[in-house]
Write a protein that holds these residues in place. Structure first.
Motif, short mmCIF file in Angstrom:
data_model
loop_
_atom_site.label_atom_id
_atom_site.label_comp_id
_atom_site.label_asym_id
_atom_site.label_seq_id
_atom_site.Cartn_x
_atom_site.Cartn_y
_atom_site.Cartn_z
N VAL A 20 3.34 7.95 -11.08
CA VAL A 20 2.39 7.26 -11.96
C VAL A 20 0.96 7.49 -11.47
O VAL A 20 0.06 7.77 -12.28
CB VAL A 20 2.71 5.75 -12.04
N ALA A 21 0.72 7.42 -10.17
CA ALA A 21 -0.62 7.68 -9.63
C ALA A 21 -1.06 9.10 -9.96
O ALA A 21 -2.22 9.34 -10.30
CB ALA A 21 -0.64 7.43 -8.13
N GLY A 22 -0.12 10.04 -9.89
CA GLY A 22 -0.44 11.42 -10.26
C GLY A 22 -0.77 11.57 -11.74
O GLY A 22 -1.71 12.27 -12.11
N GLU A 23 0.00 10.88 -12.58
CA GLU A 23 -0.27 10.93 -14.02
C GLU A 23 -1.63 10.31 -14.36
O GLU A 23 -2.31 10.76 -15.26
CB GLU A 23 0.83 10.19 -14.78
N ARG A 24 -1.98 9.27 -13.63
CA ARG A 24 -3.28 8.61 -13.86
C ARG A 24 -4.41 9.39 -13.21
O ARG A 24 -5.57 9.11 -13.45
CB ARG A 24 -3.23 7.17 -13.34
N ASP A 25 -4.07 10.39 -12.42
CA ASP A 25 -5.00 11.35 -11.83
C ASP A 25 -6.11 10.70 -11.01
O ASP A 25 -7.28 11.06 -11.10
CB ASP A 25 -5.59 12.24 -12.93
N TYR A 26 -5.72 9.73 -10.18
CA TYR A 26 -6.70 9.04 -9.35
C TYR A 26 -7.45 9.99 -8.41
O TYR A 26 -8.64 9.84 -8.20
CB TYR A 26 -6.03 7.94 -8.52
N ALA A 27 -6.75 10.95 -7.84
CA ALA A 27 -7.39 11.88 -6.90
C ALA A 27 -8.55 12.62 -7.56
O ALA A 27 -9.64 12.75 -6.99
CB ALA A 27 -6.38 12.86 -6.34
N ARG A 28 -8.33 13.12 -8.77
CA ARG A 28 -9.42 13.82 -9.48
C ARG A 28 -10.54 12.86 -9.83
O ARG A 28 -11.72 13.16 -9.65
CB ARG A 28 -8.89 14.48 -10.75
N LEU A 44 0.86 -1.18 0.00
CA LEU A 44 0.00 0.00 0.00
C LEU A 44 0.89 1.23 0.00
O LEU A 44 1.76 1.37 0.86
CB LEU A 44 -0.90 -0.02 1.24
N ARG A 45 0.68 2.14 -0.96
CA ARG A 45 1.53 3.33 -1.08
C ARG A 45 0.75 4.63 -0.87
O ARG A 45 1.29 5.60 -0.38
CB ARG A 45 2.20 3.39 -2.44
N GLN A 46 -0.53 4.64 -1.28
CA GLN A 46 -1.37 5.84 -1.15
C GLN A 46 -2.80 5.43 -0.88
O GLN A 46 -3.22 4.35 -1.26
CB GLN A 46 -1.41 6.64 -2.46
N VAL A 47 -3.52 6.33 -0.22
CA VAL A 47 -4.97 6.19 -0.12
C VAL A 47 -5.59 7.51 -0.52
O VAL A 47 -4.99 8.58 -0.36
CB VAL A 47 -5.44 5.78 1.29
N GLY A 48 -6.79 7.44 -1.03
CA GLY A 48 -7.57 8.62 -1.36
C GLY A 48 -8.80 8.64 -0.46
O GLY A 48 -9.50 7.63 -0.34
N THR A 49 -9.02 9.77 0.20
CA THR A 49 -10.12 9.87 1.15
C THR A 49 -11.09 10.98 0.78
O THR A 49 -10.71 11.99 0.20
CB THR A 49 -9.61 10.12 2.58
N THR A 50 -12.34 10.74 1.12
CA THR A 50 -13.38 11.76 1.06
C THR A 50 -14.22 11.62 2.31
O THR A 50 -14.57 10.49 2.69
CB THR A 50 -14.29 11.62 -0.18
N LYS A 106 -8.85 13.31 -1.53
CA LYS A 106 -7.61 13.89 -1.04
C LYS A 106 -6.60 12.76 -0.91
O LYS A 106 -6.87 11.71 -0.32
CB LYS A 106 -7.84 14.53 0.33
N VAL A 107 -5.40 12.96 -1.45
CA VAL A 107 -4.35 11.93 -1.46
C VAL A 107 -3.58 11.94 -0.14
O VAL A 107 -3.22 13.01 0.36
CB VAL A 107 -3.36 12.17 -2.62
N GLN A 108 -3.32 10.75 0.39
CA GLN A 108 -2.46 10.59 1.54
C GLN A 108 -1.43 9.51 1.22
O GLN A 108 -1.80 8.42 0.81
CB GLN A 108 -3.27 10.16 2.77
N THR A 109 -0.16 9.84 1.42
CA THR A 109 0.90 8.87 1.22
C THR A 109 0.98 7.96 2.45
O THR A 109 0.85 8.42 3.57
CB THR A 109 2.25 9.57 1.00
N VAL A 110 1.17 6.67 2.19
CA VAL A 110 1.29 5.68 3.27
C VAL A 110 2.74 5.24 3.36
O VAL A 110 3.37 4.94 2.35
CB VAL A 110 0.39 4.46 2.97
N HIS A 111 3.27 5.21 4.56
CA HIS A 111 4.66 4.78 4.77
C HIS A 111 4.70 3.50 5.56
O HIS A 111 3.95 3.19 6.36
CB HIS A 111 5.47 5.84 5.50
#
Length: 85
Positions: A67-75, A39-45, A80-85
């Motif tokens: 790549v996630a930014g290019e695929r524009d998952y947040a839009r 898991l690298r990112q989650v998108g929340t609303t 809202k994008v959150q990076t997971v560490h």
């Protein structure tokens, strides 16, 4: 919630996940010691996870984020994008 994959054999694939929180790895239990997607990112609303981005084990976080930014998952998910560490 939707699981979105970057890299590996399932690159650019999607699937539905059950539950309020995505697992740290996908698949959760391989039983054979096989590499799993992390898991690298989650998108929340509204404090709810609507998508989870998983990266192949051999990819660094920066590449997955790009790549996630290019695929524009947040839009796409109006999240809202959150990076997971």
């Amino acid at each position: 919630m939707r699981a979105l994959f970057v890299g590996g054999v399932v690159d650019n694939s999607e699937m539905d996940l059950d539950g309020p929180h995505p697992p740290k790895h996908y698949p959760e239990n391989t039983g054979g010691g096989a590499s799993r997607y992390s898991l690298r990112q989650v998108g929340t609303t509204d404090d709810r996870v609507v998508y989870a981005v998983y990266g192949a084990p051999d990819l660094d976080d920066g590449f997955v984020e790009r790549v996630a930014g290019e695929r524009d998952y947040a839009r796409r998910f109006a999240a809202k994008v959150q990076t997971v560490h």
